[in-house]
Design a protein around this motif. Sequence first.
Motif, PDB file in Angstrom:
ATOM      1  N   HIS A  93      18.559 -44.766  17.935  1.00 18.28           N
ATOM      2  CA  HIS A  93      18.365 -45.759  19.006  1.00 18.28           C
ATOM      3  C   HIS A  93      19.403 -45.555  20.109  1.00 18.28           C
ATOM      4  O   HIS A  93      19.078 -45.605  21.301  1.00 18.28           O
ATOM      5  N   ILE A  94      20.657 -45.317  19.720  1.00 16.73           N
ATOM      6  CA  ILE A  94      21.720 -45.075  20.695  1.00 16.73           C
ATOM      7  C   ILE A  94      21.402 -43.829  21.504  1.00 16.73           C
ATOM      8  O   ILE A  94      21.532 -43.814  22.732  1.00 16.73           O
ATOM      9  N   SER A 109      27.414 -33.613  27.336  1.00 22.08           N
ATOM     10  CA  SER A 109      26.942 -34.985  27.467  1.00 22.08           C
ATOM     11  C   SER A 109      26.983 -35.717  26.137  1.00 22.08           C
ATOM     12  O   SER A 109      27.040 -35.101  25.067  1.00 22.08           O
ATOM     13  N   VAL A 110      26.932 -37.017  26.202  1.00 21.79           N
ATOM     14  CA  VAL A 110      26.907 -37.842  25.001  1.00 21.79           C
ATOM     15  C   VAL A 110      25.633 -37.578  24.213  1.00 21.79           C
ATOM     16  O   VAL A 110      25.648 -37.535  22.980  1.00 21.79           O
ATOM     17  N   VAL A 144      29.385 -45.340  14.502  1.00 20.08           N
ATOM     18  CA  VAL A 144      28.060 -45.773  14.954  1.00 20.08           C
ATOM     19  C   VAL A 144      28.138 -47.199  15.486  1.00 20.08           C
ATOM     20  O   VAL A 144      27.556 -47.518  16.527  1.00 20.08           O
ATOM     21  N   ASN A 145      28.891 -48.066  14.802  1.00 23.54           N
ATOM     22  CA  ASN A 145      29.056 -49.441  15.270  1.00 23.54           C
ATOM     23  C   ASN A 145      29.756 -49.485  16.623  1.00 23.54           C
ATOM     24  O   ASN A 145      29.390 -50.270  17.500  1.00 23.54           O
ATOM     25  N   ALA A 146      30.777 -48.646  16.813  1.00 26.16           N
ATOM     26  CA  ALA A 146      31.487 -48.601  18.092  1.00 26.16           C
ATOM     27  C   ALA A 146      30.563 -48.125  19.217  1.00 26.16           C
ATOM     28  O   ALA A 146      30.563 -48.699  20.310  1.00 26.16           O
ATOM     29  N   LEU A 147      29.769 -47.089  18.961  1.00 26.04           N
ATOM     30  CA  LEU A 147      28.825 -46.611  19.977  1.00 26.04           C
ATOM     31  C   LEU A 147      27.784 -47.677  20.310  1.00 26.04           C
ATOM     32  O   LEU A 147      27.418 -47.862  21.471  1.00 26.04           O
TER      33      LEU A 147
END
Length: 117
Positions: A11-12, A27-28, A56-59
């Motif tokens: 999703h991110i 790139s990210v 993953v939580n931080a992103l």
Amino acid sequence: MSKQSTTRLAHIFKHWPQDPVRPSSVSVQTYLQARIPKSEGGAADEPNSSLSESSVNALYSLLNNRYSKRYPLPMKLRYPASDPEHYDAVAREFEEAPTRTWWERVQKRLSGMIRFQ
């Protein structure tokens, strides 16, 4: 990496905004794509193929602007008295720079070198 983390990471990857100034090789999206496991069997077992749950939580929190909502910038910092339009000009420059033609880049560079007062 759990299935929920893999879903959140996908999703991110899908919703992270593109950066028109940054090359695609750094790139990210490229970084995240390398971390999304291809299948449950092979790539998930490799130590560098995934991110930790906390990463993953931080992103995810960055994607949702959690910190800018919790800690908004004061207007004095966003629009300093010395040059209130500075940050708007910087943002406009980042939006315009990737679409400039060669001639427009030369004009912009020359206008930065020569200033009339």
